[in-house]
Design a protein around this motif. Structure first.
Motif, PDB file in Angstrom:
ATOM      1  N   SER A 224      -0.702  19.803   3.507  1.00 19.30           N
ATOM      2  CA  SER A 224      -0.442  18.461   4.302  1.00 19.30           C
ATOM      3  C   SER A 224      -0.665  17.313   3.484  1.00 19.30           C
ATOM      4  O   SER A 224       0.038  16.148   3.851  1.00 19.30           O
ATOM      5  CB  SER A 224      -1.491  18.667   5.483  1.00 19.30           C
ATOM      6  N   ILE A 225      -1.407  16.996   2.762  1.00 18.85           N
ATOM      7  CA  ILE A 225      -1.963  15.758   1.681  1.00 18.85           C
ATOM      8  C   ILE A 225      -0.501  15.712   1.255  1.00 18.85           C
ATOM      9  O   ILE A 225       0.006  14.445   1.140  1.00 18.85           O
ATOM     10  CB  ILE A 225      -3.231  16.258   0.931  1.00 18.85           C
ATOM     11  N   ILE A 226      -0.125  16.524   0.437  1.00 17.72           N
ATOM     12  CA  ILE A 226       1.341  16.553  -0.444  1.00 17.72           C
ATOM     13  C   ILE A 226       2.492  15.934   0.600  1.00 17.72           C
ATOM     14  O   ILE A 226       2.944  14.896   0.146  1.00 17.72           O
ATOM     15  CB  ILE A 226       1.615  17.639  -1.207  1.00 17.72           C
ATOM     16  N   ILE A 227       2.570  16.755   1.559  1.00 15.42           N
ATOM     17  CA  ILE A 227       3.510  16.429   2.683  1.00 15.42           C
ATOM     18  C   ILE A 227       3.378  15.009   3.335  1.00 15.42           C
ATOM     19  O   ILE A 227       4.367  14.036   3.332  1.00 15.42           O
ATOM     20  CB  ILE A 227       3.550  17.264   3.704  1.00 15.42           C
ATOM     21  N   TYR A 228       2.273  14.551   3.423  1.00 16.01           N
ATOM     22  CA  TYR A 228       2.062  13.340   4.000  1.00 16.01           C
ATOM     23  C   TYR A 228       2.494  12.215   2.907  1.00 16.01           C
ATOM     24  O   TYR A 228       3.252  11.460   3.373  1.00 16.01           O
ATOM     25  CB  TYR A 228       0.338  12.953   4.414  1.00 16.01           C
ATOM     26  N   PHE A 229       2.238  12.479   1.668  1.00 22.55           N
ATOM     27  CA  PHE A 229       2.557  11.421   0.567  1.00 22.55           C
ATOM     28  C   PHE A 229       4.079  11.276   0.795  1.00 22.55           C
ATOM     29  O   PHE A 229       4.588  10.258   0.843  1.00 22.55           O
ATOM     30  CB  PHE A 229       2.170  11.730  -0.621  1.00 22.55           C
ATOM     31  N   LEU A 230       4.782  12.541   0.669  1.00 23.34           N
ATOM     32  CA  LEU A 230       6.144  12.407   0.689  1.00 23.34           C
ATOM     33  C   LEU A 230       6.818  11.716   1.792  1.00 23.34           C
ATOM     34  O   LEU A 230       7.526  10.839   1.766  1.00 23.34           O
ATOM     35  CB  LEU A 230       6.541  13.822   0.558  1.00 23.34           C
ATOM     36  N   TRP A 231       6.302  12.182   2.825  1.00 24.03           N
ATOM     37  CA  TRP A 231       7.033  11.453   4.247  1.00 24.03           C
ATOM     38  C   TRP A 231       6.600  10.202   4.431  1.00 24.03           C
ATOM     39  O   TRP A 231       7.258   9.477   5.155  1.00 24.03           O
ATOM     40  CB  TRP A 231       6.480  12.433   5.414  1.00 24.03           C
ATOM     41  N   HIS A 232       5.358   9.681   3.910  1.00 23.35           N
ATOM     42  CA  HIS A 232       4.873   8.510   3.989  1.00 23.35           C
ATOM     43  C   HIS A 232       5.853   7.507   3.236  1.00 23.35           C
ATOM     44  O   HIS A 232       6.466   6.380   3.607  1.00 23.35           O
ATOM     45  CB  HIS A 232       3.729   8.197   3.282  1.00 23.35           C
ATOM     46  N   PHE A 233       6.458   7.972   2.251  1.00 22.35           N
ATOM     47  CA  PHE A 233       7.520   7.195   1.309  1.00 22.35           C
ATOM     48  C   PHE A 233       8.814   7.030   2.095  1.00 22.35           C
ATOM     49  O   PHE A 233       9.647   6.279   2.083  1.00 22.35           O
ATOM     50  CB  PHE A 233       7.417   7.712  -0.262  1.00 22.35           C
ATOM     51  N   PHE A 234       9.124   8.329   2.747  1.00 20.17           N
ATOM     52  CA  PHE A 234      10.494   8.307   3.383  1.00 20.17           C
ATOM     53  C   PHE A 234      10.264   7.205   4.469  1.00 20.17           C
ATOM     54  O   PHE A 234      11.433   6.659   4.675  1.00 20.17           O
ATOM     55  CB  PHE A 234      10.610   9.720   4.116  1.00 20.17           C
TER      56      PHE A 234
END
Ligand SMILES: [Cu+2]
Lengths: 249, 414
Positions: A224-234
């Protein structure tokens, strides 16, 4: 009307217009998020969220947080950087769960007659509230991703346990042991969802004995941490204003 | 240009709304008559259902009926379909109009997937408890992983009564009897309601102050930090701590209330008991087989050799659940669905008893509208135009033997 003329004539009027905009934007945001997030979650979380006999200690716990932290991360990015508003994650979950409940109640129950106690959605609120709180208290992307993301994964299973535990009570049925949730899946015939499609209790976490849920939750938190970063930038990219040329104003 | 832009914007909004609505109205599909659209070779060369019996034509809500029979897992299973190594005995009904109170293969309960062997025959039983009134087509059905659903014959069954009277009592291993139809429902609504309210409260806290325009102006002029007050921080901390406290407390109280829980049960069941049919003593050689499109008839030239010790006659040809009978030899007494039964559909050029040791070449015609209705004739458009089926022979004392046929089929269009 030329651009130099203002649409409002007094401060009171300006406040009123601003407030009207608040409700318009919030309303639109809510339903757009509801639509997009709902489709996304049905396609990625799908059956794990639909049926109680998919809500296991391994895959559901792992998959649901990972695929559901996406929109909250993106909407948080937009609302925080543009407005310093910390309710992005909760707004997403409010939208998603309203959509889910309408779908489950009207379609799964109302149209196809699956009992609601078999096809209710997962509870995603505890993780979302903590995610928003961490964002406000830290004001930092990294801290929100790491602490909030991990908490989002960790809180999922305990947040749902009061709802699903009663369905994990064992029964003996014609000489086999199963849980009430398994029995629901067996009783309430899903012609298009044969048992082998069900992805539960699969994986390699066998060395942890029966305490597999916390391990799955931790794993889910890390991803979830990694996905959070990714979607934060989206989210940040979508919240840019460079799409709109200033001449239009 | 501006108008075009507006139009595009408007249209994309409409599209979005449609998708949203579509998503909300997604329901798991309840298929009823998929049987006819399934490729003919799938139905003819995978699972052969026979001796089917629907115990009732009409059932009241809360009453039960059974669907029993046998299925032969075809030896010449098509290459294009995955072998039935992971299969699930299902029942083809439009959603949970019945509940599946039990299902057995060879006497073993099969709530989970099983492994089936090619060339074997199995006995099965499905116990159905009526739940929702209406006329329902009840099909035998086998799902095969990698092969999809294989739908067997279906029969109309009427359920009478009212669904509101339906009950589903189950006794747990902790000694409690519950009604699975409504069990845990209030608890589910309570927790979802509580958390939704907390979520709304969180947004309401922020929405009580001006939201977008003034805050955006403040952020853009570099005064973002002034937007978060000390009270905001305290309230936020309260929400975070409160959330974790509720989760911890509710988890603890749940564990006290339900000290015994088990994980979901899954896993493949192997070694299903097969049934031994009497060894077939009649040898059948398919010399040729043609399908006459205008006559809706299949014609086979068969060379039959009787290696047994009693004289036999051909009584039935069964393919894809459609039964062609020679009324002089065999009659249906099970109430088999009319549309799948051709009571006089089988004609044999010479069907006098074939004495032991004798061999004879005969013309066998299986004709009925079912070829068209059930789209079995579409077989001639399949990539591997073969037909397959079961032949049943009877001797004078009513003993039956089953022989499978599997041969190429040539269509004739005139
Ligand atoms: Cu049907």
């Amino acid at each position: 009307m030329s651009a130099s003329q203002s649409a409002v004539r007094s401060r009171a009027e300006a406040v009123k217009v601003s407030r009207t905009f608040d409700w318009l934007i919030l309303f639109t945001l809510f339903f757009v998020v509801l639509g997009g997030y709902h489709i996304h979650y049905m396609l990625t979380g799908g059956d794990w969220d639909f049926w109680t006999d998919w809500k296991d200690r391994r895959l559901w716990v792992t998959v649901a947080p990972i695929v559901s932290i996406t929109f909250p991360a993106a909407v948080q990015a937009c609302l925080w950087y543009r407005y310093r508003l910390p309710f992005g994650a909760v707004v997403c979950i409010l939208g998603l769960l309203l959509g889910e409940w309408i779908n489950r109640y009207l379609n799964f129950w109302g149209w196809t007659y699956f009992p609601v106690n078999f096809c209710f959605p997962s509870n995603l609120f505890p993780g979302a509230i903590v995610l928003d709180a961490v964002l406000l208290l830290s004001g930092s992307l990294t801290v929100t991703a790491v602490v909030g993301g991990l908490a989002y994964g960790l809180l999922f299973y305990p947040g749902n346990w009061p709802i699903i535990a009663p369905l994990h009570v064992p029964v003996e049925y014609n000489g086999m042991m199963m849980t009430l949730a398994d029995l629901q899946g067996y009783h309430y015939v899903r012609t298009g969802t044969p048992e082998y499609i069900r992805m539960v209790e699969k994986g390699t976490l066998r060395t942890f004995g029966k305490d597999v849920a916390p391990v799955s939750a931790f794993f889910s938190g890390f991803v979830s941490i990694i996905i959070y970063f990714l979607w934060h930038f989206f989210g940040k990219w979508f919240a840019q204003t460079t799409f709109v040329s200033s001449e239009d104003f | 240009m501006k108008i075009l832009k507006d139009k595009v914007a408007k249209l994309s909004f409409v599209a979005l709304l449609i998708t949203m609505t579509a998503a909300m109205f997604y329901a798991p599909t309840a298929s009823a008559h998929g049987e006819k659209s399934q490729a003919a070779f799938m139905r003819m060369r995978t699972i052969h259902w026979f001796d089917l019996n629907w115990s009732k034509d009409e059932v009241a809500v809360n009453d039960t009926m059974t669907l029993t029979g046998k299925f032969y897992v075809f030896q010449g299973w098509p290459e294009t379909v995955d072998k039935p190594e992971v299969s699930f005995l299902n029942v083809g009904i439009p959603g949970p109009v019945f509940i599946r109170a039990g299902s057995w293969i060879g006497g073993q309960l099969v709530p989970r997937s099983v492994s089936l062997e090619l060339g074997e025959t199995y006995e099965f039983k499905v116990l159905l408890k009526a739940r929702r009134p209406g006329d329902w087509h009840v099909h035998a059905m086998m799902n095969v992983q990698g092969g999809g659903p294989i739908i067997g014959p279906g029969k109309w069954v009427t359920v009478t009564g009212s669904m509101s009277n339906f009950v589903n009592p189950v006794t747990t291993l902790t000694g409690e009897t519950i009604d699975l139809e409504h069990y845990n429902l209030d608890n589910t609504y309570f927790w979802h309601g509580l958390w939704y309210a907390i979520g709304l409260l969180w947004v309401a806290y922020w929405a009580r102050k001006p939201l977008f325009i003034p805050r955006s102006i403040a952020v853009e002029s570099g005064k973002a930090n002034t937007l978060i007050t000390a009270l905001d921080r305290k309230v936020t901390l309260g929400f975070a701590v409160g959330t974790i406290a509720i989760v911890a407390a509710s988890m603890g109280s749940t564990n006290d209330k339900y000290p015994i829980t088990t994980p979901l049960q899954a896993g493949l069941l192997r070694g299903m008991k097969t049934i031994e049919l009497p060894v077939a003593t009649v040898k059948v050689k398919v010399e040729d087989a043609t399908y006459r499109v205008p006559g809706r008839a299949m014609q086979m030239t068969l060379t039959l050799t009787n290696n047994g010790d009693s004289a036999v006659r051909l009584g039935e040809f069964n393919t894809a659940g459609v039964r062609f009978l020679d009324p002089a030899v065999s009659e249906d007494e099970s109430g088999y669905p009319d549309d799948l039964l051709a009571e006089e559909g089988l004609t044999v050029s010479d069907n006098s008893p074939l004495a032991p040791g004798q061999s004879r070449t005969v013309q066998v015609t299986a004709s009925d509208a079912a070829w068209e209705v059930y789209r079995l004739a579409d077989l001639i458009y399949d990539p591997d135009s073969r037909f397959a089926g079961l032949l049943f022979f009877y001797d004078a004392s009513g003993n039956r033997q089953m022989v499978t046929v599997d041969a190429p089929l040539i269509p004739t269009f005139i």
